[in-house]
Scaffold this motif. Sequence first.
Motif: not given
Length: 503
Positions: A292, A452, A284
């Motif tokens: 991200t 994700r 993650g």
Amino acid sequence: MTLTVASIEGRRLDHFIGGRRTAPHSGQYLQSFDPTTGAPWYEAADGDAADIDAAVRVAQAASMDPAWRRITQTDRGRLVRRLAELVAREADALALMEMRDNGKLLREMQAQLKAMPDAYHYFAGMADKLQGDTIPVNKLDMLNFTLREPIGVVGMITPWNSPLMLLTGTLAPCLAIGNTVVIKPSEHTSASTLALAELVKEAGFPDGVVNVVTGHGRTAGEALTRHPGVAKIVFTGSTATGRRIAANAAGNLVPCQMELGGKSPHVVFDDVDLDRAVNGVMAGVFAAGGQTCIAGSRCFVEAGIYDTFVERLVDRARRVRIGHPAQEDTELGPLALAAQLEKVETYVGYGVADGATIATGGRRPQDGELAAGWYYEPTVLVDAKNDMRFMRDEIFGPVVGVMPFRGEDELIRLANDTRYGLAAGIWTRDIDRAMRFARNVDAGTVWINTYRSAAFMSPSGGFKESGYGRRGGFEVMREFSRLKNVVVDYSGATQDPFVIRLR
Ligand code: TXE
């Protein structure tokens, strides 16, 4: 595709406007850097308002041109599918180009590029499914119906972390629906978007349907968001820039779709398989170097297993293999930008100053070639609190803050104590508890026993300062079309213009 890593090294790249490479109006170019060495490797046109104006005019003309406007839905879908095939053909070359530009693992960029054709195929299927409704109204001999139409010119401003993947979720549906676009890619990663524009041309789209103007945000980007010929703005980037863009767009009453920052809670309850949860938390926040928007950067661990969990997480983080992104066994590459590295260091410094403790990481690796690139060790900060600066702001790097919680009420309070609302994750075997969390957490996407796990079939987007509008799934058909109501009187009767009929 003429643009490849080999062909662009040391060269100058122009805009792509109206199906042609177009030199910048100013004659200026900007440098793009290789994150593994910090050295420039090509130059891209440094676009300005004149270049944006030229591109928007071309896109406006293309949206009115019968070659695009009068094409059947089936043929439009076919073009998008042809583009899918070309992306598949060039997937390796595009992945290499993106790795060279943003330093992300080659394996990761390859996985994104290999999955991308499926997304184009999925959205291509929408081309002939965009339909309106027939509305029953209280009038006889009246037909009342809706039409879904393309909006016109869509302006897209994209970031550097996953340039083509983040573009696909909006470009593919825009094309399937019949819009035209002007794309302003990040000044740090211009190459792959320019290469894609070549594929759009090869696929057979009319010139002017897809245009790319490279350049800085404060010049080219700003001009795109202020241009009155743009009908919708799509933006992926920071919340601060998103706020500015939304204000510019408001000046023209233009709607936006905003995919902004995040500070997502990632929760671990004491009933889990610890190895699975540790891997989930690692993925993650350390996958993609934490660059991200959905990074699970605030980790909440149930108090009873806090010490054990932290021990395992730290142990695993210490064993992460840092290296060149093209190497098969590398797990963490460099950060994409020098500024990003500085931001990460600054926020880890804030964390320590605010009272958190570095359990592992917190440094640039010093050995060999790594010292020259923009590398940073995976970093775990414990004794974290939500009011610390590194827990409040998006860092966009391999940094996680860990803190214990006691009970679901406290958890929800802590998880929602953020100005962001993009994603959330929870690890537990108790499905009731997981569902309560999913219902109560302020996040556009909630992952249960996974993280994700994104899909172009599902709607993604944020709440609060993470933005608005949705990408993926059928939602995009509404996002990128406009709704028109048509009313037909087929009674043939001539009415007295001043008679008001009451029912
Ligand atoms: O972002 P910007 P930056 C976040 C992340 C990162 C921070 C800064 O926290 O550390 O943003 O990165 C264009 N008008 N994310 O500086 O400024 C710019 O040229 C119009 C989250 O790179 O938001 C680029 O194309 N456009 C994120 C794009 O906006 C402007 C992805 C993104 O740049 C502009 C990237 C302006 N005034 C960064 N200013 C995510 N949500 O995934 C800049 N741009």
